[in-house]
Design a protein around this motif. Structure first.
Motif, PDB file in Angstrom:
ATOM      1  N   ALA A 168       0.835  -1.210   0.000  1.00 32.25           N
ATOM      2  CA  ALA A 168       0.000   0.000   0.000  1.00 32.25           C
ATOM      3  C   ALA A 168       0.864   1.252   0.000  1.00 32.25           C
ATOM      4  O   ALA A 168       0.576   2.219  -0.719  1.00 32.25           O
ATOM      5  N   SER A 215       0.520   3.574  -3.374  1.00 34.45           N
ATOM      6  CA  SER A 215      -0.398   4.697  -3.196  1.00 34.45           C
ATOM      7  C   SER A 215       0.343   6.023  -3.330  1.00 34.45           C
ATOM      8  O   SER A 215       1.188   6.350  -2.487  1.00 34.45           O
ATOM      9  N   VAL A 271      -7.518   3.955   4.106  1.00 33.53           N
ATOM     10  CA  VAL A 271      -8.067   4.058   2.754  1.00 33.53           C
ATOM     11  C   VAL A 271      -7.118   3.416   1.748  1.00 33.53           C
ATOM     12  O   VAL A 271      -7.543   2.701   0.833  1.00 33.53           O
ATOM     13  N   ALA A 272      -5.815   3.675   1.907  1.00 35.02           N
ATOM     14  CA  ALA A 272      -4.832   3.083   0.988  1.00 35.02           C
ATOM     15  C   ALA A 272      -4.828   1.563   1.082  1.00 35.02           C
ATOM     16  O   ALA A 272      -4.742   0.863   0.067  1.00 35.02           O
ATOM     17  N   LEU A 277      -7.379  -0.392   2.100  1.00 38.13           N
ATOM     18  CA  LEU A 277      -8.628  -0.932   1.565  1.00 38.13           C
ATOM     19  C   LEU A 277      -8.704  -0.788   0.053  1.00 38.13           C
ATOM     20  O   LEU A 277      -9.360  -1.599  -0.611  1.00 38.13           O
ATOM     21  N   ASN A 278      -8.033   0.212  -0.486  1.00 39.44           N
ATOM     22  CA  ASN A 278      -8.007   0.364  -1.943  1.00 39.44           C
ATOM     23  C   ASN A 278      -7.220  -0.750  -2.629  1.00 39.44           C
ATOM     24  O   ASN A 278      -7.315  -0.923  -3.842  1.00 39.44           O
ATOM     25  N   MET A 279      -6.436  -1.498  -1.835  1.00 38.53           N
ATOM     26  CA  MET A 279      -5.711  -2.643  -2.382  1.00 38.53           C
ATOM     27  C   MET A 279      -6.632  -3.849  -2.538  1.00 38.53           C
ATOM     28  O   MET A 279      -6.277  -4.826  -3.201  1.00 38.53           O
ATOM     29  N   PRO A 325     -10.234  -4.794  -3.943  1.00 38.03           N
ATOM     30  CA  PRO A 325     -11.331  -4.250  -4.769  1.00 38.03           C
ATOM     31  C   PRO A 325     -12.705  -4.205  -4.103  1.00 38.03           C
ATOM     32  O   PRO A 325     -13.382  -3.178  -4.203  1.00 38.03           O
ATOM     33  N   LYS A 336     -12.951  -1.002  -1.703  1.00 32.74           N
ATOM     34  CA  LYS A 336     -12.431   0.297  -2.107  1.00 32.74           C
ATOM     35  C   LYS A 336     -13.300   1.423  -1.587  1.00 32.74           C
ATOM     36  O   LYS A 336     -14.526   1.340  -1.599  1.00 32.74           O
ATOM     37  N   GLU A 337     -12.621   2.502  -1.111  1.00 35.77           N
ATOM     38  CA  GLU A 337     -13.323   3.666  -0.619  1.00 35.77           C
ATOM     39  C   GLU A 337     -13.024   4.852  -1.527  1.00 35.77           C
ATOM     40  O   GLU A 337     -11.933   4.978  -2.060  1.00 35.77           O
ATOM     41  N   SER A 338     -13.995   5.713  -1.685  1.00 38.31           N
ATOM     42  CA  SER A 338     -13.830   6.864  -2.575  1.00 38.31           C
ATOM     43  C   SER A 338     -13.546   8.146  -1.820  1.00 38.31           C
ATOM     44  O   SER A 338     -13.379   9.201  -2.417  1.00 38.31           O
TER      45      SER A 338
END
Length: 284
Positions: free
Chosen positions: A20, A24, A267-268, A270-272, A274, A277-279
């Motif tokens: 991450a 990121s 966030v980084a 969880l973005n790993m 799919p 993923k958080e916006s």
């Protein structure tokens, strides 16, 4: 099997965390995160090079099964990465103190680079001498791992062990607690961005977790120094088992704390994954 389970879980979580940080853009462009990445790399390296693949296998066999040369190398890596962890925490605490004192978001880039280089050089200086008979590495009481020999058997070992206790134990611990105390006090009394306050509090929690899990090892070292560890009637065998398990578990602390308390890193992470993923944007 506890060592294998904790070690494998720690390995997966730290690979996730390091990935991450590397992938990121909004994490790897924040200079303070270089120090966190340094700590994470030390945790990951300790799991792989001085952790469950060797100690877990030996624990199951009931003895060290990898030979004398590997014992020396394992002890060296364990000492190197163990010292690196506490010095890396001291560097994080010092950086948090300077940031809060100067009321800035980050320090000059050279501070982070030279700070990380210093951590590694200092850790090497604390771990190389036993390879040349100034101090030593040997199997622990239960024979499941090789470690720094804390027994006071000759004058050179006594001097080196005392130096390690002072310069790689007492002084970094004092720096950590003093700097975090001052940084947190300034964050309460003075204006500081939400992200900086959150990062400082997160690292205080990480550090507290490390020291709590290091406590059995500290008690174990005291027992060895006083000579009680080699008396079966006095030494509590569960402590010899608990000490390496807690040391192994320290690698879990950063990832779990960041997931719970630091929004940017969470966030980084969880973005790993799919599905999770958080916006939400990062807070600088």
């Amino acid at each position: 099997m506890g060592a294998f389970e904790i070690g494998l879980f720690s390995l997966l979580l730290n690979i996730w965390l390091v990935s991450a940080f590397l992938q990121s853009p909004l994490l790897n462009t924040i200079r303070s995160h270089l120090l966190i990445l340094n700590l994470c790399v030390s945790c990951l390296a300790r799991i792989i090079l001085a952790g469950f693949p060797f100690s877990g296998t030996s624990a199951i066999a009931g003895r060290w099964v990898f030979g004398d040369s590997c014992c020396q190398l394992f002890g060296f890596m364990k000492q190197l990465l163990g010292v690196l962890q506490i010095v890396a925490l001291a560097l994080v605490a010092f950086e948090r103190y300077l940031v809060s004192r100067r009321q800035v978001k980050e320090l000059p880039f050279t501070f982070y680079i030279f700070g990380i280089i210093f951590c590694w050089i200092f850790a090497l200086l604390c771990s190389i001498p036993p390879l040349f008979k100034i101090g030593s590495y040997r199997c622990d009481v239960i024979g499941a791992a090789c470690d720094f020999d804390w027994r006071m058997t000759n004058k050179y070992q006594i001097l080196f062990n005392i130096a390690i206790i002072i310069f790689a134990g007492i002084i970094p611990t004092f720096i950590i607690f003093w700097c975090f105390w001052k940084a947190n006090d300034r964050n309460v009394r003075e204006k500081q961005t939400y992200a900086q306050k959150r990062l400082t509090k997160t690292m205080i929690i990480v550090t507290t977790g490390f020291f709590l899990l290091w406590l059995p090892q500290a008690i174990h070292i005291f027992w060895v120094i006083t000579g009680l560890a080699w008396s079966p009637r006095i030494f509590p065998v569960p402590l010899a088992v608990l000490s390496p398990l807690c040391t192994e578990a320290t690698a879990l602390i950063p990832v779990l704390t960041y997931l719970a308390y630091d929004e940017r890193i969470r966030v980084a992470l969880l973005n790993m994954v799919p599905p999770f993923k958080e916006s939400r944007p990062f807070v600088r």
